[in-house]
Design an enzyme around this catalytic site. Sequence first.
Site, short mmCIF file in Angstrom:
data_model
loop_
_atom_site.label_atom_id
_atom_site.label_comp_id
_atom_site.label_asym_id
_atom_site.label_seq_id
_atom_site.Cartn_x
_atom_site.Cartn_y
_atom_site.Cartn_z
CG HIS A 163 10.20 6.13 2.02
ND1 HIS A 163 9.03 6.04 2.75
CD2 HIS A 163 11.00 5.14 2.46
CE1 HIS A 163 9.14 5.04 3.61
NE2 HIS A 163 10.32 4.47 3.46
CB CYS A 220 4.42 1.52 -0.94
SG CYS A 220 3.66 -0.11 -0.82
N GLY A 221 7.11 0.47 -1.55
CA GLY A 221 8.23 -0.42 -1.85
C GLY A 221 7.76 -1.75 -2.40
N GLY A 262 1.36 -2.35 1.06
CA GLY A 262 0.74 -1.38 1.98
C GLY A 262 -0.15 -0.40 1.23
CG HIS A 274 -10.45 -11.58 -15.88
ND1 HIS A 274 -9.93 -12.85 -15.70
CD2 HIS A 274 -10.69 -11.46 -17.21
CE1 HIS A 274 -9.84 -13.46 -16.86
NE2 HIS A 274 -10.30 -12.65 -17.80
NE ARG A 323 12.31 0.54 -0.87
CZ ARG A 323 12.01 0.78 0.40
NH1 ARG A 323 11.42 -0.15 1.14
NH2 ARG A 323 12.30 1.94 0.95
NE ARG A 359 -16.50 -15.62 -12.27
CZ ARG A 359 -15.91 -16.25 -13.26
NH1 ARG A 359 -14.84 -15.73 -13.87
NH2 ARG A 359 -16.37 -17.41 -13.67
C1 RB5 Z 1 8.78 1.20 3.43
O1 RB5 Z 1 10.02 0.79 3.92
C2 RB5 Z 1 7.95 0.01 3.00
O2 RB5 Z 1 7.54 -0.70 4.12
C3 RB5 Z 1 6.76 0.46 2.18
O3 RB5 Z 1 7.21 1.16 1.07
C4 RB5 Z 1 5.86 -0.64 1.65
O4 RB5 Z 1 6.62 -1.65 1.04
C5 RB5 Z 1 4.86 -1.16 2.57
O5 RB5 Z 1 4.03 -2.01 2.25
#
Ligand code: RB5
Length: 149
Positions: free
Chosen positions: A14, A70-71, A75, A103, A114, A141
């Site tokens: 999300h 992701c944000g 992750g 590289h 985000r 490398r």
């Molecule tokens: C979600 O809130 C956030 O934790 C996820 O998008 C990301 O940033 C995780 O690494």
Amino acid sequence: MSLVSKTIAIGSDHGGYEMKEFIRKKLVAAGWDVKDFGTDSTQRVDYPDIIHPIASAVNGGVYEKAIILCGSGNGAQMTANKYPHVRAALCWNQEQASLSREHNDANVLSLPGRFIAFDVAWEMVLLFLNTDFEGGRHQLRVDKISKTI
Ligand code: RB5
């Protein structure tokens, strides 16, 4: 016979959903085949549930390259890099995107949905898709990355 398709895989949780949709539409408009692994809304999802299937497919040679979001991009990148044939690069600007190819021979681009502007993200995607690996000393490398001690 190569299994690799010229389809670009893309997916996000999300936190990267809106940027993922922006990039997906731009890719389609530019003529790329795109496989969208979701997510499909801003409803909360766990990024590993989206990223594992993408990374597994890249690892198995189904897709040559993927874009994950992701944000923060962290992750998604951490999940993707659990796979031995995945080299996922978390990039925040155009130079990093170019270097990830030149590289590091990155085959997955991880974007922080985000934290960066959409137009910058699109420029990074174009660089990621159109920049060649330099090989040579960088190949040596890259070959050492998997040699844990
Ligand atoms: C979600 O809130 C956030 O934790 C996820 O998008 C990301 O940033 C995780 O690494």
